[in-house]
Design a protein around this motif. Structure first.
Motif, PDB file in Angstrom:
ATOM      1  N   ARG A 238       0.804  -1.220   0.000  1.00  0.00           N
ATOM      2  CA  ARG A 238       0.000   0.000   0.000  1.00  0.00           C
ATOM      3  C   ARG A 238       0.837   1.269   0.000  1.00  0.00           C
ATOM      4  N   PHE A 265      -7.807   0.742 -10.111  1.00  0.00           N
ATOM      5  CA  PHE A 265      -8.290   1.614  -9.042  1.00  0.00           C
ATOM      6  C   PHE A 265      -9.585   2.274  -9.504  1.00  0.00           C
ATOM      7  N   ARG A 266     -10.686   1.738  -9.020  1.00  0.00           N
ATOM      8  CA  ARG A 266     -11.984   2.182  -9.535  1.00  0.00           C
ATOM      9  C   ARG A 266     -12.251   3.663  -9.274  1.00  0.00           C
ATOM     10  N   ASP A 267     -11.593   4.220  -8.252  1.00  0.00           N
ATOM     11  CA  ASP A 267     -11.802   5.637  -7.939  1.00  0.00           C
ATOM     12  C   ASP A 267     -10.656   6.513  -8.395  1.00  0.00           C
ATOM     13  N   ARG A 312     -13.057   4.231  -0.456  1.00  0.00           N
ATOM     14  CA  ARG A 312     -12.721   4.242  -1.882  1.00  0.00           C
ATOM     15  C   ARG A 312     -11.497   3.371  -2.152  1.00  0.00           C
ATOM     16  N   ARG A 313     -11.319   3.060  -3.428  1.00  0.00           N
ATOM     17  CA  ARG A 313     -10.103   2.365  -3.877  1.00  0.00           C
ATOM     18  C   ARG A 313      -9.402   3.278  -4.863  1.00  0.00           C
ATOM     19  N   GLU A 341      -8.070   0.286   1.177  1.00  0.00           N
ATOM     20  CA  GLU A 341      -7.850   0.254  -0.260  1.00  0.00           C
ATOM     21  C   GLU A 341      -7.273   1.573  -0.780  1.00  0.00           C
ATOM     22  N   TYR A 343      -3.924   3.463  -1.638  1.00  0.00           N
ATOM     23  CA  TYR A 343      -2.538   3.166  -1.972  1.00  0.00           C
ATOM     24  C   TYR A 343      -1.796   4.474  -2.236  1.00  0.00           C
TER      25      TYR A 343
END
Length: 906
Positions: A238, A265-267, A312-313, A341, A343
């Motif tokens: 991370r 990373f969906r966000d 969030r990711r 999530e 990083y």
């Protein structure tokens, strides 16, 4: 392949191919490109002919082929890619990287061609591919026995050998993508087969995940292993910190690696550059801006960030973390604790030192030839940049050995290689190679045994910049050294001030050699020196024994530039605009640093005086006091004589800064020191100015009678001495006192008499304090028309001339005017906007603070908590410019419904 007389019909699989980077390949190969293009076509045709492919047309590097069978078409594509990879090309770099895309659909030939939209879909699939990659649509996958709902394929399954594609080939589902020109989503598959590359960036479709990664202007060369290493680490840990020397390519590798995993990373992936962050408290603000967040009133920015990322990711790429290491460390720790999530990929010259951190040290570019016989990464970078430096002309084969020598001498350091390539505008490649070893060997960066690892990295950078420096003639080298005293980009007049004689020739040399960057502006060019080069040049300035002369000349330039900021082009005083000081602030700070260490403290006091109002109106009064304290220490240490009048002005400024910071005791103490020095100097105007400023703190301390007595005495005495204009602060303090008492007529008369004085003083008139206070008097009288007129005039002038602190005060007053006019939502928004701006400027609540608080409480009771809080928060999210724009859109009371101006007169 078969001729066009046997076009398949019904379910047809269409294939498009082209060469990725064909233009670049053609430029590199020159006349050798045409044979390569021909060979590439023949290789593909031989492979596709085995599957009964029908070639419809060939245009440039593109082929369009139709097949009666989807499985055979895919197998033929795999064979074609393998054949291209193993073909004997003139050189490894001459190998064309072909991208292929297939789609299957119903089509009937007509007149020897197809007009079906399925053809266009196949072309879009091909456009999404990368060189060496084969993509196909879900329809093609379905017709070889793989539907979009099929279970994932196990590539180790021995049954693949006998599957529909044979030879161990299978289709990798890349997910849903939008193809340009088509509605909806298309599921894309990648052909995976022995002998074909498998790792590619995400398909080139139009639905890329959200990110703000910077767009690069030059090609990324090599670093395949490093890019893959960073990409792998950030997917398993991370917190990853890319550590290395300045100029080692940390940022570029991090950005490239992050760009390849955006879809994970969906966000989104969010880039924040800390290299330009001046103070630690701006780190949170910079990262918040990258995330699209604004500071919230009464709330720490880091808390806003933590709440936003929770759940969030996403990946935050924190660039140049070492610029503000402690602040970056605190922020990263908070980010990682906000959610599992989140990083962080950081670049820095040293590790952050946090638990769980993976430190990856970036190596130099490889200088050894690739195993396949191609260029090393360092040589490939030199070849690419050398071609660009020489107008796009390819590097001659005979120059490769010389470039290899250069790359090895520079130890593969990217910045050094870039600078070396730029020299090819002046030198031939053999000349460059002949000079490189001698220059590096003569650069004295200290004994290697005396340096730790960080210093070694710095020494390598010194060698790179030092080599460029040693190629300069004497005039250019001197100009580079002397320009290191400037803290920010400079224009030609500033360089002319610093340089003896015409600087154009040496300036052109420095720009050509990439030691200065010319940046075109609206009216003139400015010249910027990169920080590593500035650090090197400053060291050379010191070693040349020129530092004192250059710094003293820089101080003189700053004093003149600050003086000119108060004048028009004909030398006449103009209304002070603090915006003219914004671009000078860093230079004045650099000059101040010299005066508090080795220069003249007296000159430092003059520099500080030029920043007086700028510091106050930008919320930087603590910085101003810090410089003043250091100047006092310098005077005490050196015994430098300073005239009493100048000391009095400095103490008076210190008093005003302490008052703006809410330090009333310190304010009065320095006011008394200023008075004593002014009386020793015998300057009536200075005495009046100092005493008149004492009324405000007395008023704030509740010593009303003393404040009234003092202000009336100062106003009368200054009038007798012929310096009435210097007592304006006393007039304004007395007017506020009368306003509080309710003596509105007397306050209005006092202010009306002060207007000519204010208008005659360039330093005062932009603030429009008379109009501001007359607006407050009008509000107390309930006269909305007069209040609106005065306050809008004050607001426009204060914003136009950059008095941001006073803009906050005026926004509060306009909010009260809106509340009295029963425009309650706008009033609440303006109160929120003023409070948010005040927090950003770190200033006290001011003389009217209690009144603003009372008005807000009354407004909250009228609106209700929910409505008030909603509007207040909306105002707090506005920038200062947006807040002023909102206030200026408020309708004049005369234009409102029911106004007496438009009523019927009987």
């Amino acid at each position: 392949m078969s001729g066009r007389t046997h076009l398949p019909s019904g379910l047809v699989t269409f294939l498009f191919t082209d060469i990725e980077g064909s233009t670049r390949l053609a430029q590199m190969l020159g006349a050798g490109y045409r044979p390569v293009l021909h060979e590439h076509r023949e290789v593909i045709r031989r492979a596709l002919s085995k599957a009964d492919g029908v070639e419809l047309f060939t245009e440039g590097d593109s082929l369009f082929v139709a097949f009666p069978d989807a499985a055979r078409a895919l197998a033929a594509c795999a064979e074609a890619q393998r054949a291209l990879a193993t073909h004997d090309w003139p050189s490894p770099d001459a190998r064309p990287k072909v991208r292929m895309g297939l789609h299957t659909g119903f089509a009937e030939p007509y007149g020897g061609e197809y007009t079906s939209p399925e053809v266009h879909r196949a072309a879009r699939v091909a456009a999404a591919a990368h060189g060496g990659q084969v993509l196909c649509s879900a329809a093609t996958a379905a017709h070889v026995g793989l539907s979009s709902s099929a279970a994932p394929v196990d590539p180790t399954d021995p049954g693949l050998e006998n599957g529909p594609l044979g030879d161990g080939a299978w289709l990798l589902d890349l997910g849903l993508h939008r193809l340009r020109g088509f509605d909806g989503f298309e599921r894309i598959f990648q052909l995976v087969a022995p002998g074909l590359d498998r790792q590619f960036p995400r398909p080139r479709t139009i639905d890329a995940p959200a990110h703000n990664l910077p767009v690069q202007t030059t090609r990324f060369i090599g670093r395949a292993a490093e890019r893959a290493a960073v990409r792998d680490l950030i997917q398993r840990h991370r917190l990853v910190t890319v550590v290395g020397a300045g100029g080692a390519g940390k940022t570029r590798v991090a950005v490239e690696a992050a760009g390849e995993i955006v879809e994970r990373f969906r966000d989104g992936v969010w880039f924040a550059d800390l290299s330009a962050v001046a103070t630690a408290d701006l780190v949170d603000v910079s990262v918040a801006a990258a995330l699209g967040l604004r500071p919230e009133p009464g709330r720490a920015v880091v808390q806003t960030i933590a709440d936003h990322v929770r759940g969030r990711r996403l990946l935050v790429l924190l660039d140049t973390s070492d610029a503000q290491l402690s602040a970056a460390r605190r922020l990263v720790a908070r980010l990682l604790s906000a959610g599992p999530e989140i990083y962080v990929l950081a670049t820095s010259r040293e590790p952050l030192g946090l638990a769980g951190e993976v430190v990856w040290r970036i190596p130099p570019l490889s200088v050894e030839a690739a195993s396949g016989g191609g260029f090393s990464d360092a040589v490939a970078l030199l070849v690419d940049r050398a071609s660009a430096a020489r107008g796009g002309r390819p590097v001659e084969p005979g120059d490769i050995a010389h470039l290899t020598r250069v790359a090895k001498s520079l130890e593969g350091l990217p910045l050094a290689l870039e600078l070396a390539a730029a020299r090819l505008r002046l030198l031939s490649v053999p000349q460059l190679a002949d000079r490189i070893g001698d220059v590096l060997g003569t650069l004295d960066a200290g004994s290697p045994a005396a340096f730790d690892e960080a210093s070694d990295r710095h020494r390598t950078m010194q060698a790179a910049v030092g080599w460029s420096y040693r190629t300069l003639d004497a005039r250019s080298a001197r100009l580079l050294r002397w320009l290191s005293v400037f803290a920010s980009p400079v224009d030609l007049p500033a360089i002319e001030w610093l340089h003896d004689g015409d600087p154009l020739d040496p300036l052109a040399t420095l720009v050509d050699k990439s030691l200065l960057q010319a940046e075109a502006g609206a009216t003139s060019a400015t010249y910027r020196m990169l920080d590593p080069i500035r650090a090197f040049a400053a060291r050379q300035l010191l070693e040349a024994g020129e530092e004192e002369s250059a710094r003293e000349r820089h101080v003189a330039w700053c004093l003149q530039a600050a003086h000119d900021a108060y004048l028009d082009h004909e030398g006449r005083p103009v209304t002070l605009s603090l915006y003219t000081l914004d671009p000078l602030a860093d230079e004045l700070r650099a000059a101040l640093h010299w005066t508090v260490t080795r220069g003249s403290a007296r000159q430092g006091l003059a520099l500080a005086g030029s920043l007086d109002q700028w510091w106050r109106e930008r919320g930087l009064v603590r910085e101003g006091r810090m410089w003043l304290f250091r100047l006092y220490e310098r005077i005490s240490a050196t015994g430098e004589p300073v005239p009493d009048a100048e000391l009095a002005a400095a103490y008076h400024m210190h008093s005003l800064h302490a008052g703006a910071d809410g330090e009333t005791v310190e304010e009065l103490r320095f006011s008394q020191r200023a008075e004593s020095a002014a009386r020793r100097a015998g300057d009536p105007g200075l005495i009046a100015r100092i005493l008149s400023a004492r009324g405000a703190p007395l008023l704030e301390m509740g010593r009303t009678d003393e404040a009234e007595r003092l202000t009336r005495d100062v106003i009368g005495w200054s009038d007798e001495q012929g310096v009435a204009g210097e007592a304006l602060s006393a007039v304004f303090a007395l007017a506020q006192l009368l306003w509080r008492r309710g003596a509105l007529d007397e306050a209005a008369d006092l202010l009306a008499s002060a207007r000519p004085l204010e208008n005659s003083r360039p330093l005062e008139r932009g603030r429009r304090t008379v109009d501001m206070l007359l607006g407050m008097v009008a509000l107390a009288r309930g006269d909305l028309v007069a209040a609106h007129d005065h306050l809008i005039v004050a607001l426009r002038s204060r914003m136009t001339h950059g008095f941001h602190l006073r803009v906050c005060e005026t926004l509060n007053a306009v909010a009260v005017r809106c509340a009295l006019a029963e425009d309650l939502p706008t009033a609440a928004r303006l109160f929120g906007a003023a409070q948010s701006a005040r927090i950003r400027l770190r200033c006290s609540i001011g003389a009217f603070g209690v009144f603003w608080t009372e008005q807000q409480a009354q407004l909250r009771r009228s609106m209700g908590d929910t409505a008030f809080d909603t509007a207040y928060a909306a105002g707090g999210a506005l920038s200062l410019e947006e807040s002023v724009a909102l206030a200026l859109t408020i309708e004049h009371p005369d234009l409102m419904a029911g106004s007496i101006r438009f009523s019927t007169v009987e």
